[in-house]
Design a protein around this motif. Structure first.
Motif, PDB file in Angstrom:
ATOM      1  N   GLY A  59      72.327 -11.553 -12.011  1.00  0.00           N
ATOM      2  CA  GLY A  59      71.057 -11.483 -12.308  1.00  0.00           C
ATOM      3  C   GLY A  59      70.531  -9.921 -12.495  1.00  0.00           C
ATOM      4  O   GLY A  59      69.987  -9.604 -13.236  1.00  0.00           O
ATOM      5  N   ASP A  60      71.284  -9.220 -11.727  1.00  0.00           N
ATOM      6  CA  ASP A  60      71.001  -7.675 -11.767  1.00  0.00           C
ATOM      7  C   ASP A  60      71.486  -7.254 -13.091  1.00  0.00           C
ATOM      8  O   ASP A  60      70.833  -6.424 -13.801  1.00  0.00           O
ATOM      9  CB  ASP A  60      72.031  -7.041 -10.627  1.00  0.00           C
ATOM     10  N   ALA A  61      72.578  -7.701 -13.550  1.00  0.00           N
ATOM     11  CA  ALA A  61      73.173  -7.444 -15.062  1.00  0.00           C
ATOM     12  C   ALA A  61      72.225  -7.962 -15.997  1.00  0.00           C
ATOM     13  O   ALA A  61      72.107  -7.357 -16.909  1.00  0.00           O
ATOM     14  CB  ALA A  61      74.692  -7.793 -14.952  1.00  0.00           C
ATOM     15  N   VAL A  62      71.743  -9.127 -15.918  1.00  0.00           N
ATOM     16  CA  VAL A  62      70.834  -9.537 -16.866  1.00  0.00           C
ATOM     17  C   VAL A  62      69.562  -8.729 -17.131  1.00  0.00           C
ATOM     18  O   VAL A  62      69.031  -8.600 -17.860  1.00  0.00           O
ATOM     19  CB  VAL A  62      70.451 -10.866 -16.618  1.00  0.00           C
ATOM     20  N   CYS A  63      69.001  -8.303 -15.641  1.00  0.00           N
ATOM     21  CA  CYS A  63      67.851  -7.517 -15.783  1.00  0.00           C
ATOM     22  C   CYS A  63      68.283  -6.359 -16.406  1.00  0.00           C
ATOM     23  O   CYS A  63      67.288  -5.762 -17.181  1.00  0.00           O
ATOM     24  CB  CYS A  63      67.300  -7.425 -14.110  1.00  0.00           C
ATOM     25  N   ARG A  64      69.196  -5.544 -16.006  1.00  0.00           N
ATOM     26  CA  ARG A  64      69.445  -4.258 -16.720  1.00  0.00           C
ATOM     27  C   ARG A  64      69.623  -4.365 -18.391  1.00  0.00           C
ATOM     28  O   ARG A  64      69.081  -3.506 -18.940  1.00  0.00           O
ATOM     29  CB  ARG A  64      70.858  -3.704 -15.994  1.00  0.00           C
ATOM     30  N   LEU A  76      60.517 -12.182 -13.289  1.00  0.00           N
ATOM     31  CA  LEU A  76      60.334 -12.282 -11.834  1.00  0.00           C
ATOM     32  C   LEU A  76      61.659 -12.673 -11.250  1.00  0.00           C
ATOM     33  O   LEU A  76      62.172 -13.582 -11.561  1.00  0.00           O
ATOM     34  CB  LEU A  76      59.380 -13.569 -11.809  1.00  0.00           C
ATOM     35  N   MET A  77      61.991 -11.977 -10.453  1.00  0.00           N
ATOM     36  CA  MET A  77      63.554 -11.975  -9.681  1.00  0.00           C
ATOM     37  C   MET A  77      63.196 -12.931  -8.466  1.00  0.00           C
ATOM     38  O   MET A  77      62.288 -12.849  -7.721  1.00  0.00           O
ATOM     39  CB  MET A  77      64.122 -10.812  -9.391  1.00  0.00           C
ATOM     40  N   LEU A  78      64.444 -14.348  -8.414  1.00  0.00           N
ATOM     41  CA  LEU A  78      64.486 -14.693  -7.204  1.00  0.00           C
ATOM     42  C   LEU A  78      65.654 -14.614  -6.436  1.00  0.00           C
ATOM     43  O   LEU A  78      66.533 -14.038  -7.090  1.00  0.00           O
ATOM     44  CB  LEU A  78      64.423 -16.226  -7.607  1.00  0.00           C
ATOM     45  N   THR A  79      65.628 -14.314  -5.311  1.00  0.00           N
ATOM     46  CA  THR A  79      66.917 -14.408  -4.370  1.00  0.00           C
ATOM     47  C   THR A  79      66.749 -14.886  -2.946  1.00  0.00           C
ATOM     48  O   THR A  79      65.537 -14.790  -2.313  1.00  0.00           O
ATOM     49  CB  THR A  79      67.038 -12.559  -4.355  1.00  0.00           C
ATOM     50  N   ALA A  80      67.734 -15.148  -2.397  1.00  0.00           N
ATOM     51  CA  ALA A  80      67.777 -15.571  -0.845  1.00  0.00           C
ATOM     52  C   ALA A  80      67.731 -14.433  -0.115  1.00  0.00           C
ATOM     53  O   ALA A  80      67.677 -14.526   1.219  1.00  0.00           O
ATOM     54  CB  ALA A  80      69.143 -16.349  -0.707  1.00  0.00           C
ATOM     55  N   ALA A  81      68.135 -13.357  -0.412  1.00  0.00           N
ATOM     56  CA  ALA A  81      67.883 -12.047   0.257  1.00  0.00           C
ATOM     57  C   ALA A  81      66.386 -11.284  -0.014  1.00  0.00           C
ATOM     58  O   ALA A  81      66.153 -11.041  -0.860  1.00  0.00           O
ATOM     59  CB  ALA A  81      69.203 -11.014  -0.201  1.00  0.00           C
ATOM     60  N   GLY A  82      65.796 -11.475   1.279  1.00  0.00           N
ATOM     61  CA  GLY A  82      64.346 -11.051   1.162  1.00  0.00           C
ATOM     62  C   GLY A  82      64.135  -9.849   2.172  1.00  0.00           C
ATOM     63  O   GLY A  82      62.842  -9.524   2.233  1.00  0.00           O
ATOM     64  N   ARG A  87      64.236  -6.235  -2.143  1.00  0.00           N
ATOM     65  CA  ARG A  87      62.916  -6.208  -3.151  1.00  0.00           C
ATOM     66  C   ARG A  87      63.054  -4.696  -3.797  1.00  0.00           C
ATOM     67  O   ARG A  87      62.772  -4.575  -4.949  1.00  0.00           O
ATOM     68  CB  ARG A  87      61.614  -6.324  -2.074  1.00  0.00           C
ATOM     69  N   VAL A  88      63.174  -3.717  -2.894  1.00  0.00           N
ATOM     70  CA  VAL A  88      63.141  -2.393  -3.787  1.00  0.00           C
ATOM     71  C   VAL A  88      64.185  -2.437  -4.867  1.00  0.00           C
ATOM     72  O   VAL A  88      64.006  -1.770  -6.065  1.00  0.00           O
ATOM     73  CB  VAL A  88      63.228  -1.266  -2.829  1.00  0.00           C
ATOM     74  N   GLU A  89      65.277  -2.723  -4.354  1.00  0.00           N
ATOM     75  CA  GLU A  89      66.439  -2.729  -5.566  1.00  0.00           C
ATOM     76  C   GLU A  89      66.031  -3.541  -6.673  1.00  0.00           C
ATOM     77  O   GLU A  89      66.582  -3.229  -7.916  1.00  0.00           O
ATOM     78  CB  GLU A  89      67.801  -3.236  -4.856  1.00  0.00           C
ATOM     79  N   GLY A  90      65.471  -4.867  -6.418  1.00  0.00           N
ATOM     80  CA  GLY A  90      65.235  -5.743  -7.672  1.00  0.00           C
ATOM     81  C   GLY A  90      64.356  -4.832  -8.660  1.00  0.00           C
ATOM     82  O   GLY A  90      64.205  -5.083  -9.599  1.00  0.00           O
ATOM     83  N   ASP A  92      63.557  -1.726  -8.775  1.00  0.00           N
ATOM     84  CA  ASP A  92      64.264  -0.772  -9.568  1.00  0.00           C
ATOM     85  C   ASP A  92      65.055  -0.881 -10.402  1.00  0.00           C
ATOM     86  O   ASP A  92      65.159  -0.047 -11.428  1.00  0.00           O
ATOM     87  CB  ASP A  92      64.929   0.215  -8.446  1.00  0.00           C
ATOM     88  N   LEU A  93      65.461  -2.105 -10.540  1.00  0.00           N
ATOM     89  CA  LEU A  93      66.225  -2.592 -11.634  1.00  0.00           C
ATOM     90  C   LEU A  93      65.260  -2.804 -12.948  1.00  0.00           C
ATOM     91  O   LEU A  93      65.882  -2.909 -14.049  1.00  0.00           O
ATOM     92  CB  LEU A  93      66.868  -4.226 -11.516  1.00  0.00           C
ATOM     93  N   GLY A  94      64.135  -2.902 -12.872  1.00  0.00           N
ATOM     94  CA  GLY A  94      63.217  -3.055 -13.811  1.00  0.00           C
ATOM     95  C   GLY A  94      62.291  -4.603 -13.754  1.00  0.00           C
ATOM     96  O   GLY A  94      61.492  -4.744 -14.559  1.00  0.00           O
ATOM     97  N   ALA A  95      62.626  -5.310 -12.603  1.00  0.00           N
ATOM     98  CA  ALA A  95      61.896  -6.421 -12.690  1.00  0.00           C
ATOM     99  C   ALA A  95      60.363  -6.353 -12.356  1.00  0.00           C
ATOM    100  O   ALA A  95      59.970  -5.165 -11.683  1.00  0.00           O
ATOM    101  CB  ALA A  95      62.410  -7.442 -11.289  1.00  0.00           C
ATOM    102  N   ASP A  96      59.383  -7.143 -12.687  1.00  0.00           N
ATOM    103  CA  ASP A  96      58.245  -6.768 -12.403  1.00  0.00           C
ATOM    104  C   ASP A  96      57.652  -7.443 -11.357  1.00  0.00           C
ATOM    105  O   ASP A  96      56.629  -7.040 -10.865  1.00  0.00           O
ATOM    106  CB  ASP A  96      57.287  -7.809 -13.720  1.00  0.00           C
ATOM    107  N   ASP A  97      58.219  -8.543 -10.746  1.00  0.00           N
ATOM    108  CA  ASP A  97      57.838  -8.950  -9.387  1.00  0.00           C
ATOM    109  C   ASP A  97      59.148  -9.475  -8.568  1.00  0.00           C
ATOM    110  O   ASP A  97      60.199  -9.512  -9.512  1.00  0.00           O
ATOM    111  CB  ASP A  97      57.016  -9.954  -9.670  1.00  0.00           C
ATOM    112  N   TYR A  98      59.079  -9.941  -7.582  1.00  0.00           N
ATOM    113  CA  TYR A  98      60.274 -10.250  -6.688  1.00  0.00           C
ATOM    114  C   TYR A  98      59.770 -11.489  -5.715  1.00  0.00           C
ATOM    115  O   TYR A  98      58.559 -11.202  -5.127  1.00  0.00           O
ATOM    116  CB  TYR A  98      60.529  -9.105  -5.915  1.00  0.00           C
ATOM    117  N   LEU A  99      60.442 -12.358  -5.657  1.00  0.00           N
ATOM    118  CA  LEU A  99      60.116 -13.544  -4.989  1.00  0.00           C
ATOM    119  C   LEU A  99      61.232 -14.044  -4.082  1.00  0.00           C
ATOM    120  O   LEU A  99      62.255 -14.330  -4.412  1.00  0.00           O
ATOM    121  CB  LEU A  99      59.555 -14.833  -5.387  1.00  0.00           C
ATOM    122  N   ALA A 100      61.131 -13.841  -2.688  1.00  0.00           N
ATOM    123  CA  ALA A 100      62.363 -14.350  -1.884  1.00  0.00           C
ATOM    124  C   ALA A 100      62.383 -15.817  -1.420  1.00  0.00           C
ATOM    125  O   ALA A 100      61.319 -16.441  -1.298  1.00  0.00           O
ATOM    126  CB  ALA A 100      62.433 -13.426  -0.538  1.00  0.00           C
TER     127      ALA A 100
END
Length: 221
Positions: A59-64, A76-82, A87-90, A92-100
């Motif tokens: 997902g990081d590569a897709v976002c980049r 909007l990025m989803l991840t099991a790591a919250g 969240r900051v990394e997500g 910083d990749l350019g995502a607009d929002d982040y949901l754990a």
């Protein structure tokens, strides 16, 4: 609003897609990162719900990639790591929002509504009118000469697309791309049926015209 849901957990993807379609969203589904990029290139997507941990391409590569291409959709990025760092990394990749994960479905809906408002174009906030027919896109209300008209989601989408074309023809194939998502039988027959019922509900004088080889348009003659 058209969503691209990128999630490799089949049960979760199916459950989310079904729920979001019931909310009125058009939903395309990709199960890995490479398929997500292909789907994004093939469709005009408003919001991408992107799992961070994906096979084939992360997902990081897709976002980049999408950010580098200046793809207009919100992410909007989803991840099991919250954790905070995650969240900051997500972001910083350019995502607009982040949901754990795990997340409440109502929170996902709220995040999508917020992203939709942030990404709205002039058309998305418009009130479209022609020959007494008034369509409020944001409130999803249709009236004719002040009388409310109940439309299905597909009928609403067809009418919105035709009104936005401002009298220009819209082909059946273009209506399929704009209004129908992947689980539906994508044939010109479903467009014909939707237009037929839409004409009946809108009443007289008829406002949807058709021409062989051209498609459909709004007009009174």
């Amino acid at each position: 609003m058209r969503l691209l849901l990128v999630e490799d957990e089949a049960d979760l993807a199916d459950t989310l897609a079904d729920g979001l379609r019931r909310e009125g969203y058009l939903v395309d589904v990709a199960r890995d990162g490479a398929s997500a990029l292909t789907a994004a290139a093939s469709n005009d997507v408003d919001v991408i719900v992107l799992d961070r941990d994906l096979p084939v391409l992360s997902g990081d590569a897709v976002c980049r990639t999408l950010v580098a291409q200046e793809y207009p959709a919100r992410i909007l990025m989803l991840t099991a790591a919250g954790t905070l760092n995650d969240r900051v990394e997500g972001l910083d990749l350019g995502a607009d929002d982040y949901l754990a994960k795990p997340f409440a479905y109502v929170e996902l809906l709220a995040r999508l509504r917020a992203l939709g408002r942030r990404g709205q174009s002039g058309r998305a906030t418009a009130v479209l009118e022609f020959a007494g027919v008034r369509l409020d896109v944001g409130r999803r209300i249709v009236e004719r000469d002040g009388t409310p008209i109940r439309l299905t989601l597909k009928e609403f989408g067809v009418l919105e697309t035709l009104l936005a074309a401002e009298g220009g023809y819209v082909s059946a194939d273009d209506l399929l791309d704009e209004v129908w998502d992947e689980p539906y039988e994508r044939t010109r027959g479903v467009v014909k049926i939707a237009v037929h019922t839409l004409r009946r509900k809108l009443g007289s004088p008829e406002v949807i015209r058709s021409a062989a080889g051209h498609g459909y348009r709004v007009g009174t003659s």
